[in-house]
Scaffold this motif. Sequence first.
Motif, PDB file in Angstrom:
ATOM      1  N   ARG A 115      64.414 -15.091 -59.287  1.00 38.59           N
ATOM      2  CA  ARG A 115      63.127 -14.934 -59.972  1.00 38.59           C
ATOM      3  C   ARG A 115      62.180 -14.084 -59.126  1.00 38.59           C
ATOM      4  O   ARG A 115      61.470 -13.232 -59.643  1.00 38.59           O
ATOM      5  CB  ARG A 115      62.487 -16.299 -60.236  1.00 38.59           C
ATOM      6  CG  ARG A 115      63.173 -17.080 -61.315  1.00 38.59           C
ATOM      7  CD  ARG A 115      62.463 -18.386 -61.632  1.00 38.59           C
ATOM      8  NE  ARG A 115      61.261 -18.069 -62.385  1.00 38.59           N
ATOM      9  CZ  ARG A 115      60.026 -18.376 -61.989  1.00 38.59           C
ATOM     10  NH1 ARG A 115      59.816 -19.007 -60.862  1.00 38.59           N
ATOM     11  NH2 ARG A 115      58.998 -18.064 -62.734  1.00 38.59           N
ATOM     12  N   TYR A 148      66.377 -11.350 -65.123  1.00 37.26           N
ATOM     13  CA  TYR A 148      65.963 -12.462 -65.990  1.00 37.26           C
ATOM     14  C   TYR A 148      67.053 -12.820 -67.003  1.00 37.26           C
ATOM     15  O   TYR A 148      67.325 -14.003 -67.253  1.00 37.26           O
ATOM     16  CB  TYR A 148      64.673 -12.121 -66.738  1.00 37.26           C
ATOM     17  CG  TYR A 148      63.421 -12.242 -65.918  1.00 37.26           C
ATOM     18  CD1 TYR A 148      63.135 -13.376 -65.157  1.00 37.26           C
ATOM     19  CD2 TYR A 148      62.483 -11.209 -65.915  1.00 37.26           C
ATOM     20  CE1 TYR A 148      61.970 -13.485 -64.422  1.00 37.26           C
ATOM     21  CE2 TYR A 148      61.301 -11.310 -65.182  1.00 37.26           C
ATOM     22  CZ  TYR A 148      61.049 -12.454 -64.442  1.00 37.26           C
ATOM     23  OH  TYR A 148      59.902 -12.559 -63.713  1.00 37.26           O
ATOM     24  N   GLU A 152      69.056 -16.246 -67.737  1.00 39.76           N
ATOM     25  CA  GLU A 152      69.173 -16.850 -69.070  1.00 39.76           C
ATOM     26  C   GLU A 152      70.628 -17.189 -69.373  1.00 39.76           C
ATOM     27  O   GLU A 152      70.923 -18.280 -69.889  1.00 39.76           O
ATOM     28  CB  GLU A 152      68.602 -15.895 -70.120  1.00 39.76           C
ATOM     29  CG  GLU A 152      68.560 -16.470 -71.513  1.00 39.76           C
ATOM     30  CD  GLU A 152      67.858 -15.533 -72.484  1.00 39.76           C
ATOM     31  OE1 GLU A 152      66.957 -16.006 -73.182  1.00 39.76           O
ATOM     32  OE2 GLU A 152      68.223 -14.336 -72.508  1.00 39.76           O
ATOM     33  N   THR A 158      63.341 -20.090 -66.639  1.00 41.96           N
ATOM     34  CA  THR A 158      62.238 -21.030 -66.813  1.00 41.96           C
ATOM     35  C   THR A 158      61.452 -20.708 -68.080  1.00 41.96           C
ATOM     36  O   THR A 158      61.533 -19.607 -68.626  1.00 41.96           O
ATOM     37  CB  THR A 158      61.271 -20.988 -65.614  1.00 41.96           C
ATOM     38  OG1 THR A 158      60.618 -19.715 -65.604  1.00 41.96           O
ATOM     39  CG2 THR A 158      61.984 -21.251 -64.301  1.00 41.96           C
ATOM     40  N   GLU A 159      60.677 -21.671 -68.519  1.00 40.53           N
ATOM     41  CA  GLU A 159      59.834 -21.468 -69.693  1.00 40.53           C
ATOM     42  C   GLU A 159      58.831 -20.343 -69.438  1.00 40.53           C
ATOM     43  O   GLU A 159      58.572 -19.519 -70.317  1.00 40.53           O
ATOM     44  CB  GLU A 159      59.093 -22.764 -70.033  1.00 40.53           C
ATOM     45  CG  GLU A 159      58.305 -22.684 -71.307  1.00 40.53           C
ATOM     46  CD  GLU A 159      57.680 -24.022 -71.674  1.00 40.53           C
ATOM     47  OE1 GLU A 159      56.619 -24.002 -72.318  1.00 40.53           O
ATOM     48  OE2 GLU A 159      58.245 -25.066 -71.316  1.00 40.53           O
ATOM     49  N   THR A 160      58.274 -20.287 -68.235  1.00 42.80           N
ATOM     50  CA  THR A 160      57.331 -19.219 -67.884  1.00 42.80           C
ATOM     51  C   THR A 160      58.003 -17.859 -67.989  1.00 42.80           C
ATOM     52  O   THR A 160      57.421 -16.918 -68.534  1.00 42.80           O
ATOM     53  CB  THR A 160      56.766 -19.430 -66.467  1.00 42.80           C
ATOM     54  OG1 THR A 160      56.114 -20.701 -66.430  1.00 42.80           O
ATOM     55  CG2 THR A 160      55.808 -18.326 -66.078  1.00 42.80           C
ATOM     56  N   ASP A 161      59.221 -17.758 -67.478  1.00 43.07           N
ATOM     57  CA  ASP A 161      59.953 -16.493 -67.565  1.00 43.07           C
ATOM     58  C   ASP A 161      60.224 -16.124 -69.026  1.00 43.07           C
ATOM     59  O   ASP A 161      60.084 -14.980 -69.424  1.00 43.07           O
ATOM     60  CB  ASP A 161      61.283 -16.569 -66.822  1.00 43.07           C
ATOM     61  CG  ASP A 161      61.113 -16.780 -65.335  1.00 43.07           C
ATOM     62  OD1 ASP A 161      60.050 -16.418 -64.795  1.00 43.07           O
ATOM     63  OD2 ASP A 161      62.049 -17.322 -64.706  1.00 43.07           O
ATOM     64  N   ARG A 162      60.587 -17.117 -69.806  1.00 43.13           N
ATOM     65  CA  ARG A 162      60.912 -16.891 -71.217  1.00 43.13           C
ATOM     66  C   ARG A 162      59.674 -16.470 -72.010  1.00 43.13           C
ATOM     67  O   ARG A 162      59.741 -15.604 -72.867  1.00 43.13           O
ATOM     68  CB  ARG A 162      61.514 -18.159 -71.814  1.00 43.13           C
ATOM     69  CG  ARG A 162      62.100 -18.021 -73.173  1.00 43.13           C
ATOM     70  CD  ARG A 162      62.767 -19.294 -73.724  1.00 43.13           C
ATOM     71  NE  ARG A 162      63.012 -20.410 -72.827  1.00 43.13           N
ATOM     72  CZ  ARG A 162      64.025 -20.522 -71.949  1.00 43.13           C
ATOM     73  NH1 ARG A 162      64.899 -19.556 -71.862  1.00 43.13           N
ATOM     74  NH2 ARG A 162      64.165 -21.574 -71.193  1.00 43.13           N
ATOM     75  N   GLU A 163      58.527 -17.073 -71.675  1.00 43.98           N
ATOM     76  CA  GLU A 163      57.307 -16.810 -72.442  1.00 43.98           C
ATOM     77  C   GLU A 163      56.462 -15.679 -71.874  1.00 43.98           C
ATOM     78  O   GLU A 163      55.665 -15.097 -72.591  1.00 43.98           O
ATOM     79  CB  GLU A 163      56.464 -18.082 -72.535  1.00 43.98           C
ATOM     80  CG  GLU A 163      57.130 -19.149 -73.375  1.00 43.98           C
ATOM     81  CD  GLU A 163      56.321 -20.430 -73.472  1.00 43.98           C
ATOM     82  OE1 GLU A 163      55.183 -20.475 -72.948  1.00 43.98           O
ATOM     83  OE2 GLU A 163      56.834 -21.399 -74.064  1.00 43.98           O
ATOM     84  N   LYS A 164      56.623 -15.384 -70.582  1.00 51.56           N
ATOM     85  CA  LYS A 164      55.782 -14.359 -69.962  1.00 51.56           C
ATOM     86  C   LYS A 164      56.586 -13.212 -69.374  1.00 51.56           C
ATOM     87  O   LYS A 164      56.403 -12.064 -69.735  1.00 51.56           O
ATOM     88  CB  LYS A 164      54.897 -14.987 -68.878  1.00 51.56           C
ATOM     89  CG  LYS A 164      53.920 -14.009 -68.252  1.00 51.56           C
ATOM     90  CD  LYS A 164      53.028 -14.702 -67.243  1.00 51.56           C
ATOM     91  CE  LYS A 164      52.010 -13.793 -66.633  1.00 51.56           C
ATOM     92  NZ  LYS A 164      52.538 -12.791 -65.737  1.00 51.56           N
TER      93      LYS A 164
END
Length: 183
Positions: A115, A148, A152, A158-164
């Motif tokens: 990350r 990223y 996946e 992470t949710e942060t990675d997925r959403e941001k």
Amino acid sequence: VAIARQLYAIDPADPDGARRLAMALRYAGVVHRTNYRDSEARVAVEESLRIARRLLERDPLDAGALKLFVITTEVYAQVLGDAGAYAQSYALGAEVYDAQLKLVRLAGNAPGALRSLAASTSTRGTNHYNGKDYSGACRWWREALNVYLGLERRGVLTETDREKGVPELRNYLAKGCENGPPR
């Protein structure tokens, strides 16, 4: 910074004191840069980087020193970009990337290390974009996105990675690369 400098002066051979001073200087550099005090930012971050390099000279595999080097050098690359010194900024980006790869190896490809690699590679892309090296920007943004996407596939994004993180990179690529560079 003043307190960290006083503590460091007590025992300059203490790596913890050196790290504290380098972190304080790096943070001061970030604050100065945010407030458009470019010369103060450069002075602070250059001193921080000198300390980080000395720590790495002592032990090239010291993960703490490598992390300190990475976060300090990233700020320095941005400061140089702000000053229009893009060639120097890009060279520092290459050093950050190499150090990040070393951290990933030391961590055994752990998700956190990957990350961090993705985040700094994205920043490297932005530095190239700001310097009008659009092909370099696209290359590094794609590289960051691939990291990223690898996370996946492993089921550790992470949710942060997925959403941001992922949407931000896809947006950069769509606007700055897939439709051609800005005019």
